[in-house]
Design a protein around this motif. Structure first.
Motif, PDB file in Angstrom:
ATOM      1  N   LEU A 161      35.400  33.410  44.051  1.00 28.54           N
ATOM      2  CA  LEU A 161      35.317  34.836  43.578  1.00 28.54           C
ATOM      3  C   LEU A 161      35.593  34.701  42.000  1.00 28.54           C
ATOM      4  O   LEU A 161      36.326  34.048  41.543  1.00 28.54           O
ATOM      5  CB  LEU A 161      36.346  35.849  44.138  1.00 28.54           C
ATOM      6  CG  LEU A 161      36.163  35.821  45.519  1.00 28.54           C
ATOM      7  CD1 LEU A 161      37.192  37.044  46.059  1.00 28.54           C
ATOM      8  CD2 LEU A 161      34.672  36.208  45.904  1.00 28.54           C
ATOM      9  N   SER A 162      35.089  35.362  41.124  1.00 28.98           N
ATOM     10  CA  SER A 162      35.086  35.385  39.818  1.00 28.98           C
ATOM     11  C   SER A 162      36.520  36.273  39.570  1.00 28.98           C
ATOM     12  O   SER A 162      36.985  36.938  40.317  1.00 28.98           O
ATOM     13  CB  SER A 162      34.153  36.114  38.940  1.00 28.98           C
ATOM     14  OG  SER A 162      34.039  37.360  39.145  1.00 28.98           O
ATOM     15  N   ILE A 163      36.976  35.994  38.080  1.00 28.90           N
ATOM     16  CA  ILE A 163      38.444  36.992  37.800  1.00 28.90           C
ATOM     17  C   ILE A 163      37.944  38.274  38.058  1.00 28.90           C
ATOM     18  O   ILE A 163      38.735  39.050  38.456  1.00 28.90           O
ATOM     19  CB  ILE A 163      38.772  36.503  36.411  1.00 28.90           C
ATOM     20  CG1 ILE A 163      39.072  35.091  36.341  1.00 28.90           C
ATOM     21  CG2 ILE A 163      39.912  37.484  35.983  1.00 28.90           C
ATOM     22  CD1 ILE A 163      39.499  34.434  35.082  1.00 28.90           C
ATOM     23  N   SER A 164      36.827  38.749  37.426  1.00 27.84           N
ATOM     24  CA  SER A 164      36.236  40.306  37.264  1.00 27.84           C
ATOM     25  C   SER A 164      36.482  40.778  39.034  1.00 27.84           C
ATOM     26  O   SER A 164      36.864  41.944  39.189  1.00 27.84           O
ATOM     27  CB  SER A 164      35.157  40.477  36.572  1.00 27.84           C
ATOM     28  OG  SER A 164      34.066  39.760  37.125  1.00 27.84           O
ATOM     29  N   VAL A 165      35.932  40.153  39.861  1.00 30.95           N
ATOM     30  CA  VAL A 165      35.848  40.520  41.117  1.00 30.95           C
ATOM     31  C   VAL A 165      37.370  40.659  41.780  1.00 30.95           C
ATOM     32  O   VAL A 165      37.421  41.600  42.189  1.00 30.95           O
ATOM     33  CB  VAL A 165      35.053  39.502  42.020  1.00 30.95           C
ATOM     34  CG1 VAL A 165      34.948  39.916  43.646  1.00 30.95           C
ATOM     35  CG2 VAL A 165      33.483  39.771  41.427  1.00 30.95           C
ATOM     36  N   VAL A 166      38.115  39.673  41.495  1.00 30.03           N
ATOM     37  CA  VAL A 166      39.334  39.709  42.091  1.00 30.03           C
ATOM     38  C   VAL A 166      40.182  41.048  41.453  1.00 30.03           C
ATOM     39  O   VAL A 166      40.876  41.596  42.212  1.00 30.03           O
ATOM     40  CB  VAL A 166      40.297  38.211  41.635  1.00 30.03           C
ATOM     41  CG1 VAL A 166      41.697  38.331  42.132  1.00 30.03           C
ATOM     42  CG2 VAL A 166      39.491  37.243  42.473  1.00 30.03           C
ATOM     43  N   ASN A 167      40.011  40.966  40.026  1.00 31.64           N
ATOM     44  CA  ASN A 167      40.621  42.328  39.594  1.00 31.64           C
ATOM     45  C   ASN A 167      40.209  43.524  40.032  1.00 31.64           C
ATOM     46  O   ASN A 167      40.851  44.577  40.220  1.00 31.64           O
ATOM     47  CB  ASN A 167      40.467  42.210  38.029  1.00 31.64           C
ATOM     48  CG  ASN A 167      41.174  41.142  37.462  1.00 31.64           C
ATOM     49  OD1 ASN A 167      42.237  40.746  37.755  1.00 31.64           O
ATOM     50  ND2 ASN A 167      40.894  40.724  36.104  1.00 31.64           N
ATOM     51  N   GLU A 168      38.855  43.495  40.172  1.00 31.60           N
ATOM     52  CA  GLU A 168      38.258  44.952  40.938  1.00 31.60           C
ATOM     53  C   GLU A 168      38.716  45.151  42.306  1.00 31.60           C
ATOM     54  O   GLU A 168      39.157  46.112  42.718  1.00 31.60           O
ATOM     55  CB  GLU A 168      36.740  44.817  40.848  1.00 31.60           C
ATOM     56  CG  GLU A 168      36.055  45.906  41.639  1.00 31.60           C
ATOM     57  CD  GLU A 168      34.679  45.925  41.683  1.00 31.60           C
ATOM     58  OE1 GLU A 168      33.937  46.734  42.243  1.00 31.60           O
ATOM     59  OE2 GLU A 168      34.042  44.745  41.022  1.00 31.60           O
ATOM     60  N   LEU A 169      38.868  44.114  43.143  1.00 29.78           N
ATOM     61  CA  LEU A 169      39.188  44.432  44.297  1.00 29.78           C
ATOM     62  C   LEU A 169      40.851  44.572  44.586  1.00 29.78           C
ATOM     63  O   LEU A 169      41.165  45.344  45.317  1.00 29.78           O
ATOM     64  CB  LEU A 169      39.077  42.863  45.197  1.00 29.78           C
ATOM     65  CG  LEU A 169      37.546  42.543  45.647  1.00 29.78           C
ATOM     66  CD1 LEU A 169      37.135  41.153  46.046  1.00 29.78           C
ATOM     67  CD2 LEU A 169      36.843  43.661  46.423  1.00 29.78           C
ATOM     68  N   SER A 170      41.572  44.134  43.716  1.00 36.15           N
ATOM     69  CA  SER A 170      43.016  43.986  43.779  1.00 36.15           C
ATOM     70  C   SER A 170      43.753  45.214  43.162  1.00 36.15           C
ATOM     71  O   SER A 170      44.813  45.602  43.243  1.00 36.15           O
ATOM     72  CB  SER A 170      43.649  42.893  43.142  1.00 36.15           C
ATOM     73  OG  SER A 170      43.396  42.436  41.846  1.00 36.15           O
ATOM     74  N   GLU A 171      42.688  45.852  42.196  1.00 40.25           N
ATOM     75  CA  GLU A 171      43.062  46.949  41.294  1.00 40.25           C
ATOM     76  C   GLU A 171      44.196  46.326  40.571  1.00 40.25           C
ATOM     77  O   GLU A 171      45.248  47.059  39.873  1.00 40.25           O
ATOM     78  CB  GLU A 171      43.565  48.094  42.090  1.00 40.25           C
ATOM     79  CG  GLU A 171      42.166  48.772  42.839  1.00 40.25           C
ATOM     80  CD  GLU A 171      42.605  49.917  43.427  1.00 40.25           C
ATOM     81  OE1 GLU A 171      43.910  50.225  43.595  1.00 40.25           O
ATOM     82  OE2 GLU A 171      41.892  50.787  43.929  1.00 40.25           O
ATOM     83  N   MET A 172      44.190  45.039  39.967  1.00 40.01           N
ATOM     84  CA  MET A 172      45.210  44.357  39.040  1.00 40.01           C
ATOM     85  C   MET A 172      44.321  43.885  37.772  1.00 40.01           C
ATOM     86  O   MET A 172      43.163  43.948  37.722  1.00 40.01           O
ATOM     87  CB  MET A 172      45.830  43.197  39.853  1.00 40.01           C
ATOM     88  CG  MET A 172      46.492  43.541  41.181  1.00 40.01           C
ATOM     89  SD  MET A 172      48.181  44.637  40.823  1.00 40.01           S
ATOM     90  CE  MET A 172      49.145  43.096  40.308  1.00 40.01           C
ATOM     91  N   ASN A 173      45.241  43.298  36.951  1.00 46.00           N
ATOM     92  CA  ASN A 173      44.688  42.902  35.728  1.00 46.00           C
ATOM     93  C   ASN A 173      45.044  41.243  35.303  1.00 46.00           C
ATOM     94  O   ASN A 173      45.916  41.222  34.737  1.00 46.00           O
ATOM     95  CB  ASN A 173      45.020  43.784  34.369  1.00 46.00           C
ATOM     96  CG  ASN A 173      43.991  43.220  33.143  1.00 46.00           C
ATOM     97  OD1 ASN A 173      43.173  42.723  33.239  1.00 46.00           O
ATOM     98  ND2 ASN A 173      44.674  43.628  31.942  1.00 46.00           N
ATOM     99  N   PHE A 174      44.619  40.667  36.372  1.00 41.45           N
ATOM    100  CA  PHE A 174      44.961  38.957  36.196  1.00 41.45           C
ATOM    101  C   PHE A 174      44.098  38.448  34.876  1.00 41.45           C
ATOM    102  O   PHE A 174      42.950  38.806  34.698  1.00 41.45           O
ATOM    103  CB  PHE A 174      44.759  38.318  37.484  1.00 41.45           C
ATOM    104  CG  PHE A 174      45.307  38.819  38.578  1.00 41.45           C
ATOM    105  CD1 PHE A 174      46.612  38.528  39.014  1.00 41.45           C
ATOM    106  CD2 PHE A 174      44.841  39.416  39.755  1.00 41.45           C
ATOM    107  CE1 PHE A 174      47.340  39.155  40.019  1.00 41.45           C
ATOM    108  CE2 PHE A 174      45.470  39.824  40.930  1.00 41.45           C
ATOM    109  CZ  PHE A 174      46.827  39.654  41.037  1.00 41.45           C
TER     110      PHE A 174
END
Length: 436
Positions: free
Chosen positions: A299-312
């Motif tokens: 998964l890309s960073i943007s996808v992880v951020n969207e799914l987690s509602e975080m800003n990694f």
């Protein structure tokens, strides 16, 4: 009834026939430890170190006569689920030694065994070839996949059995052994023919369990002959976290999984924020919307951020890569160890049949004793393969690792005994006077 055994290993397939008074007069294997173990447990020192591809093997066949049965569990590495499947593995052709022996000896029966993967891998090409090669010898051949758990063996172990007959009467009268115990397919396995006969199976006793097989050995220090493949301290730190029915597995999120980040004393400290990142990837990596890689998608960073509602940020991902929690694939991130989708450090349930005994059952990285924090002992593994306690392994002088390997490669005695009993039913009253 005089029998010849090829690829004999320690003699699991042969011992069930030995118990039915078949006399093994010749056995061969190219493994010295296997031959030592075989000769320790069968009379006459009839086993020799021999490759079925050698000229000496052909000479051996020419000296044999009046053979009623040829047995052989030919090597299966090219079909096994537990290893890499290679269509061009040279061991896939070793069954031809058995074809040669049948052609030369012209036995009344033959029994060949292999893993059930032969029926599935390569669209069944090898199964059809082997079946045809046996039939080309003039034999009438049947084959069937049987699960050892249905024959009193405390273990889920599916094997394909070929039985050949040199006369039509035996072929027509032969009946596969009827199941004696319940026990069905595990997750991901197709159902076997016998499992569809639910009425009959309901009348059978429950499958034998690990507890049934080895429960009396818990207080017996004599059987604790096991190996630690790595430092006991590290192994203990891991297996103490693995509960009944659980395994170390990062990539399948379920109640049966324990994740490496839950054992920081071994795999390294992680923050609550990093756990959210790891779990977000773990819970979503197998969703088809992110790709079609069978075992899971990075998964890309943007996808992880969207799914987690975080800003990694990228450095957080890179830090987890450096600590072996993540790996990079095509600029995206996936959990490290995704290749181990079936899990490591599995702890079987005490009151269920064992998973398939493998050649490294001694190594707690693969299986842990259900109740104790250690590997299974040699005798415990032998019990799970339904070897009787008078069948000796370590007293034959072989190394302990070889004992585990030979046990893991063997045909369960309970399964071979059932096949032998079915063949005995074909004998005439006069023949039974010699066998009974």
């Amino acid at each position: 009834m005089r029998a010849v055994s090829l690829y004999s290993g320690c003699g699991g397939l042969d011992y069930g026939f030995h118990e039915n008074d078949f006399d093994v007069v010749y056995a061969c294997d190219n493994d010295e430890s296997a031959v030592k173990c075989f000769n320790q447990n069968f009379e006459g020192n009839v086993a020799v170190v021999r490759s079925v591809e050698s000229p000496e093997f052909i000479n051996d066949l020419e000296r044999l006569n009046d053979i009623d049965l040829v047995l052989g569990g030919f090597p299966c590495q090219g079909f096994s689920k537990s290893g890499p499947k290679k269509k061009d593995d040279i061991r896939n052709k070793l069954y031809l030694g058995m074809v040669k022996a049948i052609e030369e000896l012209q036995p009344r029966f033959f029994v060949a065994e292999n893993v059930d993967g032969m029926a599935q891998n390569y669209n069944g090409e090898f199964l059809n070839t082997i079946f045809s090669d046996f039939e080309a010898l003039g034999y009438h051949v049947k084959y069937k996949i049987l699960n050892a758990v249905n024959y009193g063996v405390p273990q889920f172990r599916r094997r394909i059995l070929f039985v050949g007959f040199n006369n039509l009467r035996d072929y027509e009268n032969f009946e596969w052994p009827s199941p004696t115990h319940k026990g069905g397919s595990r997750n991901g396995e197709f159902k076997l023919e016998d499992e569809t006969d639910l009425f009959r199976l309901q009348e059978l006793p429950e499958a034998r369990t690990i507890s049934d097989a080895i429960g009396d050995l818990l207080e017996n220090d004599d059987v604790i002959d096991h190996l630690w493949s790595e430092s006991p301290e590290r192994q203990n730190s891991i297996i103490e976290h693995i509960g009944p029915g659980q395994k170390l597995c990062n990539v399948r999120f379920s109640d049966t999984s324990v994740y490496t980040w839950q054992i920081p004393e071994v795999f390294g400290e992680v923050t609550e924020r990093e756990i959210i990142l790891l779990e977000t990837i773990g819970k979503n990596r197998r969703k088809k919307k992110y790709g079609n890689i069978p075992n899971g998608n990075p998964l890309s960073i943007s996808v992880v951020n969207e799914l987690s509602e975080m800003n990694f940020i990228k450095s957080e991902f890179e830090s987890l890569v450096d600590r072996d929690y993540l790996k990079i694939r095509d600029g995206k991130y996936d959990l490290k160890g995704a290749m181990f989708c079936s899990g490591l450090y599995k702890r079987p349930l005490w009151n269920e049949p064992s998973p398939t005994v493998i050649t490294v059952f001694d190594n707690p990285r693969y299986f842990i004793h259900p109740l104790e924090n250690r590997p299974f002992s040699v005798r415990e593994c032998a019990r799970l393969q339904s070897f009787p306690d008078n069948f000796e392994f370590l007293s034959s002088g072989i190394p302990i690792k070889d004992a585990y390997r030979l046990i893991g490669n063997a045909v369960p005695v309970g399964l071979s005994r059932s096949i032998a009993s079915s063949l005995v039913q074909l004998l005439t009253p006069a023949e039974n006077q010699h066998v009974a």
